[in-house]
Design an enzyme around this catalytic site. Structure first.
Site, PDB file in Angstrom:
ATOM      1  N   ASP A   3       8.990  53.608 -15.682  1.00 32.01           N
ATOM      2  CA  ASP A   3       8.987  53.048 -14.326  1.00 32.01           C
ATOM      3  C   ASP A   3       7.569  53.042 -13.760  1.00 32.01           C
ATOM      4  O   ASP A   3       7.342  52.579 -12.640  1.00 32.01           O
ATOM      5  CB  ASP A   3      10.003  53.743 -13.403  1.00 32.01           C
ATOM      6  CG  ASP A   3       9.764  55.227 -13.257  1.00 32.01           C
ATOM      7  OD1 ASP A   3       8.854  55.766 -13.911  1.00 32.01           O
ATOM      8  OD2 ASP A   3      10.504  55.870 -12.475  1.00 32.01           O
ATOM      9  N   SER A   4       6.589  53.500 -14.576  1.00 28.20           N
ATOM     10  CA  SER A   4       5.172  53.303 -14.245  1.00 28.20           C
ATOM     11  C   SER A   4       4.873  51.815 -14.095  1.00 28.20           C
ATOM     12  O   SER A   4       3.850  51.441 -13.524  1.00 28.20           O
ATOM     13  CB  SER A   4       4.282  53.911 -15.334  1.00 28.20           C
ATOM     14  OG  SER A   4       4.684  53.466 -16.617  1.00 28.20           O
ATOM     15  N   ASP A  57      13.384  53.918 -18.774  1.00 30.01           N
ATOM     16  CA  ASP A  57      13.452  54.839 -17.641  1.00 30.01           C
ATOM     17  C   ASP A  57      14.577  54.437 -16.700  1.00 30.01           C
ATOM     18  O   ASP A  57      14.744  53.247 -16.394  1.00 30.01           O
ATOM     19  CB  ASP A  57      12.139  54.771 -16.845  1.00 30.01           C
ATOM     20  CG  ASP A  57      11.247  55.969 -17.104  1.00 30.01           C
ATOM     21  OD1 ASP A  57      11.719  56.986 -17.667  1.00 30.01           O
ATOM     22  OD2 ASP A  57      10.059  55.889 -16.729  1.00 30.01           O
ATOM     23  N   LYS A  89      15.743  57.558 -20.135  1.00 30.44           N
ATOM     24  CA  LYS A  89      15.019  58.757 -19.714  1.00 30.44           C
ATOM     25  C   LYS A  89      15.252  58.971 -18.231  1.00 30.44           C
ATOM     26  O   LYS A  89      15.240  58.017 -17.448  1.00 30.44           O
ATOM     27  CB  LYS A  89      13.523  58.619 -20.006  1.00 30.44           C
ATOM     28  CG  LYS A  89      12.697  59.813 -19.496  1.00 30.44           C
ATOM     29  CD  LYS A  89      11.276  59.810 -20.038  1.00 30.44           C
ATOM     30  CE  LYS A  89      10.314  58.909 -19.314  1.00 30.44           C
ATOM     31  NZ  LYS A  89      10.150  59.175 -17.866  1.00 30.44           N
ATOM     32  N   GLU A  91      14.562  62.010 -14.833  1.00 27.72           N
ATOM     33  CA  GLU A  91      13.706  63.125 -14.415  1.00 27.72           C
ATOM     34  C   GLU A  91      14.508  64.269 -13.816  1.00 27.72           C
ATOM     35  O   GLU A  91      15.490  64.057 -13.110  1.00 27.72           O
ATOM     36  CB  GLU A  91      12.694  62.622 -13.374  1.00 27.72           C
ATOM     37  CG  GLU A  91      11.765  61.545 -13.919  1.00 27.72           C
ATOM     38  CD  GLU A  91      10.744  61.061 -12.892  1.00 27.72           C
ATOM     39  OE1 GLU A  91      10.658  61.630 -11.778  1.00 27.72           O
ATOM     40  OE2 GLU A  91      10.023  60.097 -13.210  1.00 27.72           O
ATOM     41  N   GLU A 115       5.199  66.361 -18.511  1.00 29.24           N
ATOM     42  CA  GLU A 115       4.059  65.658 -17.905  1.00 29.24           C
ATOM     43  C   GLU A 115       3.195  66.616 -17.084  1.00 29.24           C
ATOM     44  O   GLU A 115       3.705  67.366 -16.242  1.00 29.24           O
ATOM     45  CB  GLU A 115       4.574  64.510 -17.017  1.00 29.24           C
ATOM     46  CG  GLU A 115       3.423  63.736 -16.373  1.00 29.24           C
ATOM     47  CD  GLU A 115       3.810  62.377 -15.814  1.00 29.24           C
ATOM     48  OE1 GLU A 115       4.976  61.956 -15.980  1.00 29.24           O
ATOM     49  OE2 GLU A 115       2.926  61.721 -15.222  1.00 29.24           O
TER      50      GLU A 115
HETATM   51  O1  KIV Z   1       6.978  55.880 -16.321  1.00 27.98           O
HETATM   52  C1  KIV Z   1       6.305  56.267 -17.280  1.00 27.98           C
HETATM   53  O2  KIV Z   1       5.448  55.555 -17.829  1.00 27.98           O
HETATM   54  C2  KIV Z   1       6.555  57.615 -17.769  1.00 27.98           C
HETATM   55  C3  KIV Z   1       5.526  58.199 -18.676  1.00 27.98           C
HETATM   56  C4  KIV Z   1       4.373  58.606 -17.870  1.00 27.98           C
HETATM   57  C5  KIV Z   1       6.075  59.304 -19.503  1.00 27.98           C
HETATM   58  O3  KIV Z   1       7.513  58.219 -17.407  1.00 27.98           O
END
Ligand code: KIV
Length: 284
Positions: A51-52, A90, A119, A121, A189
């Site tokens: 989600d970056s 994510d 993924k 959090e 992280e």
């Molecule tokens: O959103 C993302 O790119 C991430 C990485 C930093 C692991 O969660």
């Protein structure tokens, strides 16, 4: 939006075997078809549609603005490019917090969009229930601990986590709970490398570090950081392997000056009418 679902060469068991054999796991983020294709062909084990993308693709200030619609679009693009590596998507902010049913439904939609795993959090009791129900439903889950960007406002900024023995023990406890709930890997992280090493040694599932030092079972970095494309800030832990910002800026400047000077398009870049059609035009 759906993609053909085919089991990729790299699976959950590849991750677990790599940890057993002490072989490093490589993961990179990607958000589009071509980048995913090139990373896949280069041999990366896994691509994360992080989600970056909220920051590096969409220009937001945090990951909070990313929606399920965004994630499904980018996931399906990446899944079409990645033929062999594991595709992990994510779960965006607020897509797995309101009810277990909604969380599992959203995770399922990312699998339908082409991901092989999701993924998420944190490791609160609620999140652990979500992980358990996803795994029970056939959805592999990667956890994410340490600095968790979706908790940015609670954590009070981009801060290193696990800086004390007590906090390291807390993260280890969370990681063990995720493992028990069925997660097959956990991203760590921005934690000190000593803390990440201890957590890695105490887990049966692999750890994938980002800013977590040298002793995690694998590493993940953001594509736009390694390619030198995102220039708003550069995290200390991100190594730059290319300078796409300069390449892109120079290409755009050259194009602008070629159009202005008339050197683009050239003879080899245009289409022509046939002699016959040209004569017919002249008669008009
Ligand atoms: O959103 C993302 O790119 C991430 C990485 C930093 C692991 O969660």
């Amino acid at each position: 939006m759906s993609v053909e679902t085919k089991l990729k060469d790299v699976t959950v068991s590849t991750f677990l075997k790599k940890k057993e054999k002490n072989e490093k796991i490589t993961m990179l983020t990607a958000y589009d078809y071509s980048t995913a294709k090139y990373f896949d062909e280069a041999g990366v084990d896994s691509i994360l549609i992080g989600d970056s993308l909220g920051m590096v693709v969409l220009g937001y200030e945090s990951t909070h603005h990313v929606t399920m619609t965004d994630m499904k679009i980018f996931t399906s693009a990446v899944a079409r490019g990645a033929k062999r590596c594991m595709v992990v998507a994510d779960m965006p902010f607020m897509s797995y917090h309101l009810s277990i049913e909604e969380a599992v439904k959203n995770a399922g939609e990312l699998i339908r969009a082409g991901a092989s795993a999701v993924k998420l959090e944190g490791a609160t009791d609620f999140i652990l229930s979500v992980v358990k129900r996803c795994v029970e439903s056939g959805i592999p889950v990667v956890g994410h601990l340490g600095f968790t960007p979706q908790y940015l406002n609670v954590l009070g900024g981009y801060k290193i986590q696990g800086k004390s023995a007590e906090n390291t023990k807390f993260i280890l406890k969370q990681a063990k709970k995720l493992q028990e709930a069925g997660a097959f890997a956990v991203v760590l992280e921005m934690v000190p490398e000593e803390s990440a090493k201890l957590i890695t040694e105490k887990l049966n599932i692999p750890t994938i570090g980002i800013g977590a030092g040298r002793y995690t079972d694998g590493q993940v970095l953001v594509a736009d950081d390694i390619l030198g494309k995102f220039s708003d800030f550069k995290p200390k832990f991100a190594r730059r392997y290319a300078d796409l910002k300069t390449t892109i800026s120079n290409a755009a400047s050259e194009y602008i000056s070629d159009v202005a000077s008339g050197s683009f398009p050239s003879e080899s870049e245009v289409f022509h009418l046939s002699e016959e059609e040209l004569n017919a035009l002249k008669e008009m």
